[in-house]
Design a protein around this motif. Structure first.
Motif, PDB file in Angstrom:
ATOM      1  N   UNK A   1      49.190 110.658  16.412  1.00  0.00           N
ATOM      2  CA  UNK A   1      50.282 110.152  17.244  1.00  0.00           C
ATOM      3  C   UNK A   1      49.712 109.221  18.318  1.00  0.00           C
ATOM      4  N   UNK A   2      50.515 108.313  18.828  1.00  0.00           N
ATOM      5  CA  UNK A   2      50.040 107.415  19.883  1.00  0.00           C
ATOM      6  C   UNK A   2      49.651 108.188  21.155  1.00  0.00           C
ATOM      7  N   UNK A   3      48.697 107.650  21.867  1.00  0.00           N
ATOM      8  CA  UNK A   3      48.230 108.273  23.108  1.00  0.00           C
ATOM      9  C   UNK A   3      49.370 108.436  24.116  1.00  0.00           C
ATOM     10  N   UNK A   4      50.314 107.516  24.106  1.00  0.00           N
ATOM     11  CA  UNK A   4      51.440 107.595  25.044  1.00  0.00           C
ATOM     12  C   UNK A   4      52.259 108.872  24.831  1.00  0.00           C
ATOM     13  N   UNK A   5      52.359 109.329  23.610  1.00  0.00           N
ATOM     14  CA  UNK A   5      53.108 110.552  23.311  1.00  0.00           C
ATOM     15  C   UNK A   5      52.369 111.750  23.935  1.00  0.00           C
ATOM     16  N   UNK A   6      51.067 111.806  23.718  1.00  0.00           N
ATOM     17  CA  UNK A   6      50.275 112.915  24.268  1.00  0.00           C
ATOM     18  C   UNK A   6      50.303 112.862  25.792  1.00  0.00           C
ATOM     19  N   UNK A   7      50.213 111.670  26.358  1.00  0.00           N
ATOM     20  CA  UNK A   7      50.272 111.534  27.818  1.00  0.00           C
ATOM     21  C   UNK A   7      51.602 112.063  28.358  1.00  0.00           C
ATOM     22  N   UNK A   8      52.684 111.758  27.673  1.00  0.00           N
ATOM     23  CA  UNK A   8      53.993 112.236  28.115  1.00  0.00           C
ATOM     24  C   UNK A   8      54.040 113.764  28.123  1.00  0.00           C
ATOM     25  N   UNK A   9      53.514 114.374  27.056  1.00  0.00           N
ATOM     26  CA  UNK A   9      53.497 115.838  27.003  1.00  0.00           C
ATOM     27  C   UNK A   9      52.608 116.430  28.099  1.00  0.00           C
ATOM     28  N   UNK A  10      51.526 115.770  28.415  1.00  0.00           N
ATOM     29  CA  UNK A  10      50.600 116.269  29.427  1.00  0.00           C
ATOM     30  C   UNK A  10      51.153 116.132  30.845  1.00  0.00           C
ATOM     31  N   UNK A  11      52.030 115.171  31.058  1.00  0.00           N
ATOM     32  CA  UNK A  11      52.505 114.893  32.415  1.00  0.00           C
ATOM     33  C   UNK A  11      53.904 115.413  32.701  1.00  0.00           C
TER      34      UNK A  11
END
Length: 171
Positions: free
Chosen positions: A160-170
Motif C-alpha cells: 500500500x502507499x506510504x500515505x495510507x500507512x501514515x494516515x493510520x499511524x497519525x
C-alpha cells in the motif's frame, strides 16, 4: 464512555423529570419551562444527538472477528513491538509498527524504504519479521502475505502507499 445522544437524553430526563428519591420534581414550573426552552434551542441548533439516539448505527457483522483479532494482536504485542528488536526508527519511539516481509519481494523493499522515511518524520519504530522464518507468529495473528503492516489495533495486508500507512499511524 456514554455516547453523546444517550447522555443528552439521560440529563434531560434527570433534570426535567420527577425526583424518585423525593417523590416530586427537581424544578418548579418556571424552572422546567426555562429548561425546556434551553433544551429546545439546543436541539434545534444541533438535532444530531436526538437523531443518533433514535437511529443507532447497525452492529458490524464482523464484530466478533474484529474482537478476536484484537485479542490476538494484544497477546502478541510484546513480541511484535519489542523495542529491543527495532530495525527502523528509534527504540524509544511512541508509534509502533511491525512489518512482515519476504526476501525476494519488491513491495517489501519499497515498504522498508517508505517506513524509514516515515520514521524520520514521525515518532515511529518498526520491527521487521520474515514471513517464512516467523511463520508461527504470522499464523497466530493472521498475517498471510508480504508485505503486511501490523499496528496495535489493525493489520494492513499488501503493498500500500506510504500515505495510507501514515494516515493510520497519525489518527
Amino acid at each position: 464512555m456514554i455516547p453523546r445522544p444517550a447522555l443528552v437524553l439521560a440529563w434531560t430526563a434527570l433534570l426535567a423529570g420527577p425526583s424518585f428519591a423525593q417523590g416530586g420534581s427537581l424544578f418548579d414550573e418556571r424552572e422546567r419551562a426555562a429548561l425546556g426552552h434551553e433544551l429546545r434551542a439546543a436541539l434545534l441548533a444541533d438535532p444530531e444527538p436526538v437523531w443518533q439516539a433514535f437511529n443507532p448505527p447497525a452492529p458490524s457483522p464482523y464484530q466478533d472477528d474484529i474482537d478476536r483479532d484484537l485479542v490476538q494482536l494484544s497477546a502478541a504485542a510484546g513480541e511484535l513491538f519489542d523495542p529491543a528488536a527495532t530495525e527502523i526508527g528509534s527504540p524509544e519511539a511512541e508509534k509502533v509498527l511491525a512489518l512482515f516481509v519476504r526476501p525476494s519481494c519488491a513491495g517489501c523493499e519499497r515498504a522498508r524504504a517508505d517506513l524509514a522515511a516515515l520514521a524520520e518524520r514521525l515518532d515511529l519504530r518498526v520491527t521487521v519479521f520474515d514471513l517464512d522464518q516467523d511463520a508461527a507468529l504470522a499464523e497466530r495473528i493472521g498475517v498471510d502475505m508480504a508485505p503486511s503492516y501490523v499496528l496495535p489495533r489493525m493489520i494492513v495486508r499488501g503493498d500500500v502507499p506510504a500515505a495510507v500507512i501514515e494516515k493510520y499511524l497519525t489518527r
